[in-house]
Structure formats: C-alpha cells, structure tokens
Design an enzyme around this catalytic site. Structure first.
Site, mmCIF file in Angstrom:
data_model
loop_
_atom_site.group_PDB
_atom_site.id
_atom_site.type_symbol
_atom_site.label_atom_id
_atom_site.label_comp_id
_atom_site.label_asym_id
_atom_site.label_seq_id
_atom_site.Cartn_x
_atom_site.Cartn_y
_atom_site.Cartn_z
ATOM 1 N N LYS A 1 1.977 2.085 -5.151
ATOM 2 C CA LYS A 1 2.590 1.537 -6.376
ATOM 3 C C LYS A 1 1.710 1.774 -7.598
ATOM 4 O O LYS A 1 2.201 2.179 -8.662
ATOM 5 C CB LYS A 1 2.819 0.007 -6.222
ATOM 6 N N GLN B 1 2.066 -5.971 -3.159
ATOM 7 C CA GLN B 1 2.580 -6.102 -1.792
ATOM 8 C C GLN B 1 3.902 -5.325 -1.656
ATOM 9 O O GLN B 1 4.117 -4.380 -2.396
ATOM 10 C CB GLN B 1 2.746 -7.576 -1.391
ATOM 11 N N GLY C 1 -4.473 -4.403 -3.797
ATOM 12 C CA GLY C 1 -5.482 -3.392 -4.093
ATOM 13 C C GLY C 1 -4.751 -2.117 -4.460
ATOM 14 O O GLY C 1 -4.089 -1.508 -3.623
ATOM 15 N N HIS C 2 -4.789 -1.770 -5.736
ATOM 16 C CA HIS C 2 -4.054 -0.604 -6.210
ATOM 17 C C HIS C 2 -5.059 0.474 -6.628
ATOM 18 O O HIS C 2 -5.815 0.285 -7.572
ATOM 19 C CB HIS C 2 -3.136 -0.985 -7.378
ATOM 20 N N ASP D 1 0.806 -1.225 0.000
ATOM 21 C CA ASP D 1 0.000 0.000 0.000
ATOM 22 C C ASP D 1 0.840 1.277 0.000
ATOM 23 O O ASP D 1 0.436 2.304 0.545
ATOM 24 C CB ASP D 1 -0.971 0.025 1.204
HETATM 25 P P1 GDP Z 1 -0.668 0.310 -3.634
HETATM 26 O O1 GDP Z 1 -1.314 -0.951 -3.167
HETATM 27 O O2 GDP Z 1 0.793 0.363 -3.350
HETATM 28 O O3 GDP Z 1 -0.972 0.637 -5.063
HETATM 29 O O4 GDP Z 1 -1.317 1.479 -2.741
HETATM 30 P P2 GDP Z 1 -2.878 1.636 -2.379
HETATM 31 O O5 GDP Z 1 -3.587 2.087 -3.587
HETATM 32 O O6 GDP Z 1 -3.399 0.442 -1.661
HETATM 33 O O7 GDP Z 1 -2.805 2.762 -1.270
HETATM 34 C C1 GDP Z 1 -2.294 4.035 -1.548
HETATM 35 C C2 GDP Z 1 -3.414 5.065 -1.325
HETATM 36 O O8 GDP Z 1 -2.861 6.356 -1.210
HETATM 37 C C3 GDP Z 1 -4.398 5.153 -2.497
HETATM 38 O O9 GDP Z 1 -5.669 5.459 -2.009
HETATM 39 C C4 GDP Z 1 -3.861 6.313 -3.338
HETATM 40 O O10 GDP Z 1 -4.873 6.987 -4.064
HETATM 41 C C5 GDP Z 1 -3.321 7.204 -2.259
HETATM 42 N N1 GDP Z 1 -2.141 7.992 -2.636
HETATM 43 C C6 GDP Z 1 -1.081 7.590 -3.407
HETATM 44 N N2 GDP Z 1 -0.136 8.561 -3.433
HETATM 45 C C7 GDP Z 1 -0.612 9.557 -2.667
HETATM 46 C C8 GDP Z 1 -0.083 10.833 -2.254
HETATM 47 O O11 GDP Z 1 1.021 11.225 -2.587
HETATM 48 N N3 GDP Z 1 -0.863 11.597 -1.413
HETATM 49 C C9 GDP Z 1 -2.096 11.185 -0.992
HETATM 50 N N4 GDP Z 1 -2.774 12.007 -0.190
HETATM 51 N N5 GDP Z 1 -2.617 10.011 -1.359
HETATM 52 C C10 GDP Z 1 -1.881 9.212 -2.151
HETATM 53 P P1 IMO Z 2 -0.879 -4.165 -2.254
HETATM 54 O O1 IMO Z 2 -0.452 -4.717 -3.574
HETATM 55 C C1 IMO Z 2 -0.973 -4.563 2.105
HETATM 56 C C2 IMO Z 2 -0.960 -8.635 3.697
HETATM 57 C C3 IMO Z 2 -2.202 -9.085 4.449
HETATM 58 C C4 IMO Z 2 -1.591 -10.027 5.453
HETATM 59 C C5 IMO Z 2 -0.462 -10.693 4.647
HETATM 60 C C6 IMO Z 2 -0.850 -12.051 4.074
HETATM 61 O O2 IMO Z 2 -2.173 -3.451 -2.279
HETATM 62 O O3 IMO Z 2 0.231 -3.412 -1.603
HETATM 63 P P2 IMO Z 2 -2.404 -12.787 2.036
HETATM 64 O O4 IMO Z 2 -3.870 -12.561 1.802
HETATM 65 O O5 IMO Z 2 -1.518 -12.224 0.974
HETATM 66 O O6 IMO Z 2 -2.078 -14.207 2.350
HETATM 67 O O7 IMO Z 2 -2.103 -11.968 3.396
HETATM 68 O O8 IMO Z 2 -0.170 -9.811 3.594
HETATM 69 N N1 IMO Z 2 -1.196 -8.132 2.327
HETATM 70 C C7 IMO Z 2 -1.152 -6.833 2.005
HETATM 71 N N2 IMO Z 2 -0.985 -5.733 2.759
HETATM 72 N N3 IMO Z 2 -1.080 -4.444 0.759
HETATM 73 C C8 IMO Z 2 -1.223 -5.533 -0.019
HETATM 74 O O9 IMO Z 2 -1.193 -5.481 -1.373
HETATM 75 C C9 IMO Z 2 -1.311 -6.803 0.600
HETATM 76 N N4 IMO Z 2 -1.485 -8.063 0.136
HETATM 77 C C10 IMO Z 2 -1.406 -8.868 1.205
HETATM 78 O O10 IMO Z 2 -2.859 -8.012 5.047
HETATM 79 O O11 IMO Z 2 -1.000 -9.307 6.488
HETATM 80 MG MG MG Z 3 -2.834 -1.578 -1.865
#
Ligand code: GDP
Ligand code: IMO
Ligand code: MG
Length: 442
Positions: free
Chosen positions: A16, A223, A40-41, A13
């Site tokens: 990416k 991840q 979840g991106h 999270d």
């Molecule tokens: P990922 O799994 O690495 O793609 O990240 P996620 O999408 O799960 O979580 C990142 C969250 O932060 C998302 O809701 C993005 O829209 C948000 N986000 C990403 N970069 C920024 C930033 O620079 N500032 C803010 N406020 N939100 C951001």
């Molecule tokens: P993105 O791509 C954050 C975490 C779960 C748990 C551990 C194992 O959005 O960054 P799993 O279901 O993979 O067997 O769970 O890994 N986890 C993540 N945490 N971002 C993710 O993906 C994750 N995918 C799995 O919360 O701790």
């Molecule tokens: Mg994510």
C-alpha cells in the site's frame, strides 16, 4: 472534489505504501485513517529505503499535506522517532497534521498487549506488541486519552491518574508484573507534547475543506480487509476498521465523498501472526516466495507466512470495499515458478464453497481448490508496458480479473516508483462509472 482510498485486500503488507507514494505526487493531501504503528509501509526512493509506521507515505512528496486522522492510534515516542528519522534524510515534515481526536498509545497498553499474548500461549493472536488492541479497547470503553489531552496538562494528569490506577491493578494482580510509575509517564508525555503539540489540530475540518475545494485527497489504508475488526478473520484481526467504510469513520467524511476505491493485492498471499490461511504453502513454494519476495515484517521482522493467491478472499474484499479497480503488486516475484495456482473455491466435509464461508471452523479446516496456470521464466522487473509482459503473466492477470470481476488498473513489478505498469482498461471503467479523472494517470 476528488478522493481515492488505497486499501489492502489481503492480510496486510500488500504494498500500500508503495502505491500511495506513487500516486501522492499528484494529490494535495494524504490521510491515514486507522491503525497505528502496527503498520509498516516501506517505500523505496532512489537509494533510500523509508519504513513508515504512523506518518502517511505521502510525506515523501514535498508539498503534500499529510494527516494522521481521527481513527489512528498514536504512540508519540514512535512518532517522534519517525519525524527525526525523516528529518535525518532531509524530508520536510512540517506538512504533517495530527487529529486531536486520535487516541494515544500509553505504556500500559503495550504491557497489556504483551501480557495478554503471553497468557494466551498457543492461542495467541500474534500481535505486533504495539499496544493496538488495548488502546482501541480503551477507546471503545470511553477511557482513552487523546492527543488533544496532551495540550491540557491538568486534564491529561487527571485522566492518567484515573486510568493508571486501574491499569496498574491489572498489571500487578492479574499478570503479576511491576506497576508503572505515574511521574515517569507524565513527564515523558509532557515532553512529547512539546515536540508534537504544534501538529495537533482539527483534521476532520481540514479533510472536508480540502474536499469542498476540489482538492485531491488520498486515503492511505493500513493492514488489510482480512484484518478488519468486523469483516476479517476474527479474532485473528487487528482492532480497527480497515475497509472503505472505515475511511469515512476514521477520517470523518460522508460516504458520498469517496470517489474511488483501489484495492491493493499482492500477486500471492502472505500473513503475519496467527489465524486461518487456507492457501498457505509450508514447503518449497512458501520458501521460494518468502526468500524472493523478502517476506519479513517491516514492523516486527517476523517471517511472513506465504502461499498461493486466494481469489476467494479477493472476491470477499471486493464485496466489502466495492473497489473501482485493483492493483497487483510483486508480480515480479512469481517469475521462475513452473506453475502458479489461484484458489477459486474451498471444500469442507464434502461441501463446496464459492464464497468465503462466514464460519471460522470452515476457514480453518477447508481444502482450497485451485486452477493451475503455467508459469513464466523471464524476469519482468524492467517491463513498462502490459503488452511486453510474458504471455503467461498476462494470463495470470486476466484470470484474476475474470474470477474477481474487478479490473486490474496497475501492476507493480518492483518496489521503485518507476516499476509500475498502468493499464487503460480501468481508466475506461472509471470514465464509465465515475466521470473523468485524469489525475490518476502517472
Ligand atoms: P504495506 O504495508 O502494504 O505498505 O507493504 P509493506 O511495505 O509492508 O510490504 C511490501 C514490500 O514489498 C515492501 O518491502 C516494498 O518495498 C515491496 N514491494 C512493493 N511492491 C513491490 C513489487 O512490485 N515488487 C517487489 N519486488 N517488491 C515490492
Ligand atoms: P500494514 O499496514 C501485516 C497483524 C499482526 C497480527 C494482527 C493483530 O503494514 O499492512 P495488532 O498488533 O494489530 O493487534 O496485531 O494483525 N498486523 C499486520 N499484518 N501488516 C500490517 O500492517 C499489520 N498490522 C497488524 O501481525 O496478526
Ligand atoms: Mg506492511
């Protein structure tokens, strides 16, 4: 040939998807190489919010081919929902390709994931309940069913019969749950096959041909390094290889074909699920970061655990992935805090650690040692140039660079495409290390 891997350097999270979306306008191909719909991106494009779990974030850029690669595990029902959702938002999904080597998440994987977590009780991993552990277990046990099996009804049926009889005895006898019905699964998966069969192909050959033809390829990590099956905080990890080495394994390319590695680092630390987290803040700071940063999981909606930036982890991720630069995301969230802490060491039983301890007991029980920096008050979401950031924000970035010893190439100050600051320093380093690459400059 030109290829870049975008990888998470913490516990996922990091943002990416947002960075891949930003860069994918300049590339020909975006490849997911591991993980499944545990990812979840979130990508924000104008007024629309896209939450992608399986399909690479590059899909939002018309003309970019997208691959769900060999090392990914595919839940076809989720994939179909995602395709429908994108179509509903007028995104063309015909550029998608799925590796025939990717393994299928089956209904019994999800049941076994949940049942095991339940059985573990307070020792649970906190998985996403998407069946990820069990599907990778079957892959390693050589009893998995792959996407290519969807294209041959007989083979699919034989493998399903064999596997389900074993899985049903575990489901019934070990966990005391209702067994699954083979006909139902078979029919569902044959319907999925009709929908997604046309996307299944030899993506290994495709990626390598793109590279042979000097096309631009982006590898989208899911991840983060601390969730890597080998290098992460085992057993509180996911079941795939999330690192730069994992790119080669999961996409089917040789290490020499990876030109550039970019680590994505959130300006503070978050983690979902169980496991050690030395810089976790359970009081005011944690709540401030969760609220302002909207730190709730994209996949499960769970509140993310929040804390200060841990440079020990970043140094470790830099060692494992050997990045050319790092990108700092969500710097805007730190505006308004009086002071900021960066963890640069741990202490456990009187012993000081300047590198990440290999032993989990130390990581669980250590006390983080911080350097403290004055914060800044101004909101920075509209800042476009590095020079225009508050002095303290620049200091924060520069301290990270000094401690981690990797240049910060970009700083994200908001979720939208335009909210990015590109710095020259990393580009210079790239010229120095790898030869010219103009395509990255957005
Ligand atoms: P990922 O799994 O690495 O793609 O990240 P996620 O999408 O799960 O979580 C990142 C969250 O932060 C998302 O809701 C993005 O829209 C948000 N986000 C990403 N970069 C920024 C930033 O620079 N500032 C803010 N406020 N939100 C951001
Ligand atoms: P993105 O791509 C954050 C975490 C779960 C748990 C551990 C194992 O959005 O960054 P799993 O279901 O993979 O067997 O769970 O890994 N986890 C993540 N945490 N971002 C993710 O993906 C994750 N995918 C799995 O919360 O701790
Ligand atoms: Mg994510």
């Amino acid at each position: 040939m030109s290829s870049i891997a975008i990888l998470g350097f913490q516990w996922g999270d990091e943002g990416k998807g947002r960075i891949v979306d930003l860069l994918s306008g300049r590339v020909d191909l975006v490849v997911r190489f591991q993980g499944g719909n545990n990812a979840g991106h979130t990508v924000i494009k104008g007024d629309e919010v896209f939450k992608l779990h399986l399909i690479p974030s590059g899909i939002l850029n018309p003309g970019v081919k997208c691959i769900i690669g060999d090392g990914v595990v595919v839940n076809p029902a989720v994939l179909i929902d995602e395709l429908d959702d994108l179509k509903g938002k007028n995104i063309n999904t015909e550029n998608l390709r799925i590796s025939g080597k990717a393994h299928l998440v089956m209904p019994y994987h999800i049941i076994l994931d949940k049942a095991r977590e339940h059985r573990l009780g307070k020792y649970n991993i906190g998985t996403t309940h998407k069946g990820i552990g069990p599907v990778y277990t079957d892959k390693a046990a050589r009893s998995g069913i792959r996407t290519q099996d969807l294209l041959d009804r007989e083979i699919f049926r034989t493998k399903l019969e064999e596997e389900l009889s074993l899985k049903n005895s575990i489901i019934e006898k070990v966990y005391g749950l209702e067994p699954l019905d083979i006909e139902e699964i078979y029919e569902d998966y044959m319907l999925y096959s009709e929908r997604i069969g046309k996307y299944i192909t030899d993506t290994t050959l495709m990626v390598n041909q793109y590279l042979d033809n000097n096309r631009e390829v982006l590898f989208e990590g899911a991840q983060g390094t601390m969730l890597d099956i080998d290098q992460g905080t085992y057993p509180y990890v996911t079941s795939s290889s999330t690192t730069s080495g994992g790119v080669c394994i999961g996409a089917g390319i040789g290490p020499g074909r990876l030109d550039e590695v970019i680590g994505v680092v959130k300006a503070y630390t978050t983690r979902v699920g169980s496991g050690p987290f030395p810089t976790e803040e359970k009081g005011y700071t944690g709540e401030f970061l969760r609220k302002k940063g909207n730190e709730y999981g994209t996949t499960t909606g769970r509140a993310r655990r929040c804390g200060w930036l841990d440079a020990m982890i970043l140094k470790y991720s830099a060692m494992i992935n050997y990045p050319d630069s790092i990108v700092i995301t969500k710097l805007d969230i730190l505006s308004g805090l009086d002071s900021l802490k960066i963890c640069t060491g741990y202490e456990y039983k009187g012993k000081k650690y300047s590198d990440l301890p290999y032993h989990q007991t130390v990581l669980h029980k250590c006390r983080p040692e911080y350097i403290e920096i004055e914060g800044w008050k101004d909101e920075i979401a509209g800042v476009k140039n590095y020079e225009d950031l508050p002095e303290q924000a620049k200091k924060y970035i520069e301290v990270i660079e000094q401690v981690v010893k990797i240049p910060v190439s970009m700083i994200s100050v908001g979720p939208e495409r335009s909210q990015i600051i590109i710095r020259d320093r990393s580009l210079k380093r790239r010229l120095f290390r790898r030869g010219s690459r103009s395509t990255l400059i957005v």
